[in-house]
Each structure stands twice: as C-alpha cells, then as structure tokens.
Design a protein around this motif. Structure first.
Motif, PDB file in Angstrom:
ATOM      1  N   PRO A  12       0.810  -1.224   0.000  1.00 10.52           N
ATOM      2  CA  PRO A  12       0.000   0.000   0.000  1.00 10.52           C
ATOM      3  C   PRO A  12       0.845   1.277   0.000  1.00 10.52           C
ATOM      4  O   PRO A  12       0.331   2.367  -0.201  1.00 10.52           O
ATOM      5  CB  PRO A  12      -0.808  -0.120   1.296  1.00 10.52           C
ATOM      6  CG  PRO A  12       0.021  -0.980   2.170  1.00 10.52           C
ATOM      7  CD  PRO A  12       0.806  -1.901   1.288  1.00 10.52           C
ATOM      8  N   CYS A  13       2.154   1.150   0.235  1.00 14.12           N
ATOM      9  CA  CYS A  13       3.034   2.324   0.273  1.00 14.12           C
ATOM     10  C   CYS A  13       4.468   1.817   0.109  1.00 14.12           C
ATOM     11  O   CYS A  13       4.710   0.609   0.150  1.00 14.12           O
ATOM     12  CB  CYS A  13       2.882   3.068   1.602  1.00 14.12           C
ATOM     13  SG  CYS A  13       3.555   2.165   2.994  1.00 14.12           S
ATOM     14  N   PRO A  14       5.450   2.732  -0.068  1.00 14.66           N
ATOM     15  CA  PRO A  14       6.835   2.266  -0.277  1.00 14.66           C
ATOM     16  C   PRO A  14       7.351   1.354   0.841  1.00 14.66           C
ATOM     17  O   PRO A  14       8.065   0.383   0.579  1.00 14.66           O
ATOM     18  CB  PRO A  14       7.639   3.568  -0.345  1.00 14.66           C
ATOM     19  CG  PRO A  14       6.661   4.574  -0.853  1.00 14.66           C
ATOM     20  CD  PRO A  14       5.341   4.187  -0.247  1.00 14.66           C
ATOM     21  N   ARG A  23       3.842   2.143  12.311  1.00 11.06           N
ATOM     22  CA  ARG A  23       5.022   1.604  11.632  1.00 11.06           C
ATOM     23  C   ARG A  23       5.355   2.329  10.333  1.00 11.06           C
ATOM     24  O   ARG A  23       6.514   2.387   9.950  1.00 11.06           O
ATOM     25  CB  ARG A  23       4.818   0.111  11.366  1.00 11.06           C
ATOM     26  CG  ARG A  23       4.688  -0.677  12.666  1.00 11.06           C
ATOM     27  CD  ARG A  23       5.079  -2.111  12.472  1.00 11.06           C
ATOM     28  NE  ARG A  23       3.978  -2.897  11.941  1.00 11.06           N
ATOM     29  CZ  ARG A  23       4.086  -4.188  11.651  1.00 11.06           C
ATOM     30  NH1 ARG A  23       5.232  -4.817  11.824  1.00 11.06           N
ATOM     31  NH2 ARG A  23       3.067  -4.853  11.185  1.00 11.06           N
ATOM     32  N   CYS A  24       4.331   2.811   9.632  1.00  9.17           N
ATOM     33  CA  CYS A  24       4.577   3.469   8.345  1.00  9.17           C
ATOM     34  C   CYS A  24       5.047   4.905   8.555  1.00  9.17           C
ATOM     35  O   CYS A  24       4.381   5.691   9.216  1.00  9.17           O
ATOM     36  CB  CYS A  24       3.299   3.448   7.512  1.00  9.17           C
ATOM     37  SG  CYS A  24       3.414   4.430   6.008  1.00  9.17           S
ATOM     38  N   ARG A  25       6.180   5.215   7.975  1.00 10.86           N
ATOM     39  CA  ARG A  25       6.730   6.568   8.108  1.00 10.86           C
ATOM     40  C   ARG A  25       6.545   7.368   6.818  1.00 10.86           C
ATOM     41  O   ARG A  25       7.065   8.462   6.684  1.00 10.86           O
ATOM     42  CB  ARG A  25       8.236   6.488   8.422  1.00 10.86           C
ATOM     43  CG  ARG A  25       8.549   5.776   9.703  1.00 10.86           C
ATOM     44  CD  ARG A  25       8.710   6.796  10.826  1.00 10.86           C
ATOM     45  NE  ARG A  25       8.698   6.133  12.119  1.00 10.86           N
ATOM     46  CZ  ARG A  25       9.778   5.744  12.763  1.00 10.86           C
ATOM     47  NH1 ARG A  25      10.954   5.956  12.243  1.00 10.86           N
ATOM     48  NH2 ARG A  25       9.681   5.165  13.939  1.00 10.86           N
ATOM     49  N   CYS A  26       5.856   6.793   5.829  1.00 10.96           N
ATOM     50  CA  CYS A  26       5.688   7.487   4.551  1.00 10.96           C
ATOM     51  C   CYS A  26       4.757   8.686   4.732  1.00 10.96           C
ATOM     52  O   CYS A  26       3.824   8.628   5.523  1.00 10.96           O
ATOM     53  CB  CYS A  26       5.080   6.549   3.511  1.00 10.96           C
ATOM     54  SG  CYS A  26       5.998   5.036   3.314  1.00 10.96           S
ATOM     55  N   THR A  27       5.028   9.731   3.965  1.00  3.69           N
ATOM     56  CA  THR A  27       4.128  10.883   4.007  1.00  3.69           C
ATOM     57  C   THR A  27       2.909  10.559   3.146  1.00  3.69           C
ATOM     58  O   THR A  27       2.953   9.641   2.315  1.00  3.69           O
ATOM     59  CB  THR A  27       4.803  12.138   3.426  1.00  3.69           C
ATOM     60  OG1 THR A  27       5.063  11.895   2.037  1.00  3.69           O
ATOM     61  CG2 THR A  27       6.106  12.454   4.147  1.00  3.69           C
TER      62      THR A  27
HETATM   63 ZN   LIG Z   1       4.783   3.395   4.430  1.00  2.00          ZN
END
Ligand SMILES: [Zn+2]
Length: 168
Positions: A12-14, A23-27
């Motif tokens: 769902p994201c990088p 846990r997800c640090r993506c913007t």
């Molecule tokens: Zn992420």
C-alpha cells in the motif's frame, strides 16, 4: 476472447505498512504517489481486489475456515455450472462474458437490480467496473450453488473492488 489469470501483489506504500501509522513513516504524498502508479483504468480491469491484513502467526494451524477439500468441491461445481452455461458458445468462464451479453448471463431480479444500481451509485463504479462486479457476482452465486444472482452475491462481489480510501 482470452481470459488471462494473473495475480498482482502490491504494497500500500513504499515501506509496506500503510495504513498502520505506528510503523509506516511514509508521508501522505508518498503514499498517493506510490498508489497512483496503478491507474484507475488498470484497477477497473482487475476482477478481484482484496486487501490483506498482516497474519497473526498464532492463528496459523487453527481449525477455523473451510477445509481445502470442501473448497475444491465448490470450485469444481462452479466450473461445471459455467461449462453448462456456456456450452456451444465461445465463452468458457464468467470472466469472459462480453458487455453485450452481460444481461443475458447475469440476469437480475427486480430487487437485485435495485441493489446493483445502489452499489454502482454509492461506489461510483464505471460501466466497466459494474460489469466486473456482475461477472464476479455470477461466480459467487455459482460457488454458492445458486441459479440466480442474489443481493448477497452482488454485495460480496462489490467488496472485491479497490478500497476507496486508497485510490479515490
Ligand atoms: Zn509506508
């Protein structure tokens, strides 16, 4: 007509953890950019989109769920129904049905038609996506051993569309 089966796993994201914000640090921009690589028209061509949650290791080996032998039986039954349905035609599977033949093979009763219209409206489905839902609903009904597509089959089929919060 060619029916091509392929499975496309996608994060769902990088980093792969979105929407788990612990846990997800993506913007948000990164997530949007990442997901936009798969365009709407491509998504429209996917029959089934299923969001998978991380599996709890402890839940492996449990006795829940349907046994694979029973699933196999249901799948074979569904294939046989399709074989009979399409005997003498160029079609083999529900997924092959052309838009022009949708009404013939995915006939809906009055209540089901209203349900389908509601789903198309509320989920803002394109005509192509509506046809996909109908074909998937036909298969869900076949797997349930039902001659006619019922509301619950339509709802289940609509559930296999891409999650709106990601792509819209
Ligand atoms: Zn992420």
């Amino acid at each position: 007509m060619n029916c091509i089966n392929f499975v496309v796993p996608m994060n769902p994201c990088p980093c792969g953890y979105y929407p788990d914000r612990n846990r997800c640090r993506c913007t948000q921009t990164q997530v949007k950019k990442y997901l936009s690589r798969v365009s709407g028209p491509i998504l429209d061509r996917m029959d089934l989109c299923v969001e998978l949650q991380p599996v709890d290791v402890v839940s492996f080996g449990g006795k829940r769920g349907e046994k694979s032998a029973a699933i196999r039986e249901r799948v074979l039954g569904a294939r046989e129904r399709q074989m009979w349905r399409f005997a003498g035609t160029a079609y083999r599977f529900n997924a092959d049905i052309d838009p022009a033949d949708i009404e013939r093979y995915c006939e809906l009763g009055k209540r089901e038609r209203a349900c389908m219209e509601g789903l198309c409206r509320s989920l803002q489905l394109s005509a192509r996506a509506c046809h996909r839902v109908l074909k998937v609903a036909r298969t869900v009904a076949d797997l349930a051993g039902k001659e006619r597509i019922e509301e619950e089959h339509l709802m289940e089929a609509a559930f296999y569309r891409p999650a709106q919060e990601y792509w819209i």
